[in-house]
Design an enzyme around this catalytic site. Structure first.
Site, PDB file in Angstrom:
ATOM      1  N   CYS A 301      31.981  45.353  21.337  1.00  0.00           N
ATOM      2  CA  CYS A 301      32.329  45.114  22.746  1.00  0.00           C
ATOM      3  C   CYS A 301      32.375  46.407  23.544  1.00  0.00           C
ATOM      4  O   CYS A 301      32.923  47.401  23.062  1.00  0.00           O
ATOM      5  CB  CYS A 301      33.718  44.494  22.861  1.00  0.00           C
ATOM      6  N   GLY A 358      31.983  41.310  13.061  1.00  0.00           N
ATOM      7  CA  GLY A 358      31.410  42.472  12.373  1.00  0.00           C
ATOM      8  C   GLY A 358      31.573  42.462  10.860  1.00  0.00           C
ATOM      9  O   GLY A 358      30.625  42.774  10.136  1.00  0.00           O
TER      10      GLY A 358
HETATM   11  P1  XMP Z   1      34.438  41.836  15.685  1.00  0.00           P
HETATM   12  O1  XMP Z   1      35.365  42.976  15.909  1.00  0.00           O
HETATM   13  O2  XMP Z   1      34.900  40.931  14.570  1.00  0.00           O
HETATM   14  O3  XMP Z   1      34.490  40.983  17.041  1.00  0.00           O
HETATM   15  O4  XMP Z   1      33.028  42.298  15.482  1.00  0.00           O
HETATM   16  C1  XMP Z   1      33.794  39.799  17.227  1.00  0.00           C
HETATM   17  C2  XMP Z   1      34.088  39.221  18.596  1.00  0.00           C
HETATM   18  O5  XMP Z   1      33.571  40.062  19.637  1.00  0.00           O
HETATM   19  C3  XMP Z   1      33.377  39.284  20.821  1.00  0.00           C
HETATM   20  N1  XMP Z   1      32.045  39.571  21.374  1.00  0.00           N
HETATM   21  C4  XMP Z   1      31.827  40.366  22.434  1.00  0.00           C
HETATM   22  N2  XMP Z   1      32.674  41.028  23.264  1.00  0.00           N
HETATM   23  N3  XMP Z   1      30.825  41.901  24.448  1.00  0.00           N
HETATM   24  C5  XMP Z   1      32.166  41.782  24.277  1.00  0.00           C
HETATM   25  O6  XMP Z   1      32.923  42.379  25.051  1.00  0.00           O
HETATM   26  C6  XMP Z   1      29.900  41.270  23.662  1.00  0.00           C
HETATM   27  O7  XMP Z   1      28.695  41.426  23.829  1.00  0.00           O
HETATM   28  C7  XMP Z   1      30.439  40.450  22.605  1.00  0.00           C
HETATM   29  N4  XMP Z   1      29.842  39.686  21.652  1.00  0.00           N
HETATM   30  C8  XMP Z   1      30.866  39.159  20.929  1.00  0.00           C
HETATM   31  C9  XMP Z   1      33.524  37.838  20.432  1.00  0.00           C
HETATM   32  O8  XMP Z   1      34.780  37.394  20.874  1.00  0.00           O
HETATM   33  C10 XMP Z   1      33.433  37.901  18.901  1.00  0.00           C
HETATM   34  O9  XMP Z   1      34.042  36.812  18.264  1.00  0.00           O
END
Ligand code: XMP
Length: 477
Positions: A301, A358
């Site tokens: 993000c 991730g």
């Molecule tokens: P982790 O930390 O597990 O987070 O990789 C996964 C979550 O990130 C969110 N998500 C995004 N947030 N821009 C954002 O600000 C993006 O492009 C994006 N894509 C995913 C989402 O809530 C996911 O579950």
């Protein structure tokens, strides 16, 4: 201005408590995903196109969690992914895949690959005509031969309503692997396979619906086809629908929740993401069965960098939980989990489950190909608001001609594209997370997640405390 302080996982530790737990096996990780759905472990795979399609959802549900199929595909494709999960393992497959007896061997190979099955029922004129399996065609050279010439015609069948115990006996007696169920008129009423019965023993903690099928969720957006999509996904058997929008406390999101609940009152509905108590409360008032929390906390993000908005994840969870508890609605902590310690802290703060992107990216079960760089294997993991993900979406929806350089300059990404090391199967990661969480419960003197939430005492740490918490003054091997 009155500045509040926002904290996240690395700012705190859980204070160890006297513990009645003498073995991790005494702990119980069952939890609520939403008002209506329970899980056996508090883990959800993120609805992202580099994380969750059917393979990931199947793996997660077998371990006791749930996967949310992403929405960046056609309605038909998303429905297909849901069906793959629902059909992958059930006590009785209610609508088994079928082929016609006029199907050619070449077509049959295609169907088997597409459905991921090794045998298919043959249906003619609405009735069971035979069964064809990979064994029947392994050495067949003529790809134009028809199924009718190769299938087994005298199929052993059982009546609709046959129990698993009865099915086991029939399968064993006739040394067969597939038992079609038929009604009085010879119409196909289901299928029981020995493989599915064996899987019941192999995955004792699997998260299943009332019909014994693996749980699965599916995401929808807030614009365009969301009602049509929701209807098709529910029809396919999706257990929960996730309204997926970066700013879940927007009028758009609230309206979408309201419209979905109005059209499908019995639909289990999750929505997010929000980062405040007010956000959680407004979504609950609009009708959700669980609230997803996390703005800018994800590993890919850049929302906080680009917009300056967000709340550190631990504070966001605590605030949302405080509001959601008034309505007895579960909170999902979404984003920022890197270790089982982070997961334990998110749950201790009151979340009922955690969504993970991730950590589950780069696995065998995540979509996409493995790449090799400097002799090391990687897979792509990208934010759904990243430049490439959005470009891909535009391309798919509107065709290549609309994607010119002006469009590209118009787009302001809120996520990044990344590579994560290839990690093997997600099952290992899930088990490490669950194992760490079980130990975490024990340190909090708790056998269950709700008990840990009652016992939890956080202590705020300094930079020095954080450094002390990591391996230090040694060369880590
Ligand atoms: P982790 O930390 O597990 O987070 O990789 C996964 C979550 O990130 C969110 N998500 C995004 N947030 N821009 C954002 O600000 C993006 O492009 C994006 N894509 C995913 C989402 O809530 C996911 O579950």
């Amino acid at each position: 201005m009155d500045f509040r302080e926002g904290l996240t996982f690395d700012d705190v530790l859980l204070v160890p408590k006297r513990s009645p737990v003498v073995s991790r096996s005494q702990t119980d990780l069952r939890t609520k995903l939403s008002r209506n759905i329970s899980l056996n472990i508090p883990l959800i795979s993120a609805n992202m196109d580099s994380v969750t399609e059917s393979q990931m959802a199947i793996a997660l549900a077998r371990e006791g969690g749930i996967g949310i199929i992403h929405r960046f595909m056609t309605i038909e494709d998303q429905v297909d992914e849901v069906l793959k999960v629902k059909r992958s393992e059930s006590v009785v497959i209610e609508q088994p895949y079928t082929v016609k007896s006029s199907t050619t061997v070449a077509e049959l190979y295609k169907h088997m690959a597409e459905y991921g099955v090794s045998g298919l029922l043959v249906e003619d004129g609405g009735k069971l005509a035979g069964i064809i399996t990979r064994r029947d065609i392994t050495f067949e050279k003529n790809m134009k031969r028809r199924v009718s010439e190769l299938m087994t015609k005298n199929v052993i069948t059982a009546k609709a309503g046959t129990t698993i115990e009865q099915a086991k006996e029939i399968l064993h007696k006739h040394r067969i692997e597939k038992l079609p169920l038929v009604d009085d008129k010879g119409r196909i009423a289901g299928l029981i396979t020995s493989k599915d019965i064996l899987k019941m023993d192999q995955y004792p903690h699997a998260a299943k619906d009332r019909k014994g099928r693996l749980l699965v969720g599916a995401a929808v957006g807030v614009k365009g086809d969301y009602l049509e999509r929701t209807e098709a996904l529910l029809e396919a058997g999706a257990d929960t629908i996730v309204v997926d929008i970066a700013h879940g406390h927007s009028e758009n999101a609230l309206n979408t929740v309201h419209m979905i609940k109005k059209a499908f009152p019995s639909c289990d509905l999750i929505a997010g993401n929000v980062a405040t108590g007010d956000g959680a409360r407004d979504l609950i008032k609009a009708g959700v069965d669980a609230v997803k929390v996390g703005v800018g906390s994800g590993s890919i993000c850049i929302t906080r960098v680009v917009t300056g908005s967000g709340v550190p994840q631990l504070t966001a969870v605590i605030d949302a939980v405080k509001a959601a508890r008034e309505y007895d609605i579960p909170v999902i902590s979404d984003g920022g989990i890197r270790t089982s310690g982070d997961l334990t802290k998110a749950l201790a703060a009151g979340a009922s489950s955690a969504m993970i992107g991730g950590m589950f990216g780069g696995t065998d079960e995540s979509p996409g190909k493995t790449l090799v760089k400097n002799g090391k294997k990687y897979k792509m993991y990208r934010g759904m608001a990243s430049y490439m993900a959005s470009l891909g979406r535009k391309y798919r929806q509107e065709g290549p001609e609309v994607v010119d350089s002006d469009d590209l300059n118009d787009y302001v990404p809120e996520g990044v594209e990344a590579m994560v090391p290839y990690k093997g199967s997600v099952v290992e990661i899930v088990r490490q997370l669950a194992g760490g969480l079980r130990s975490g419960l024990s340190y909090c003197g708790a056998k269950t997640i709700p008990e840990m939430q009652r016992n939890a005492e956080f202590v705020r740490i300094t930079g020095a405390g954080f450094i002390e918490s990591q391996p230090h003054d040694v060369d880590v091997m």
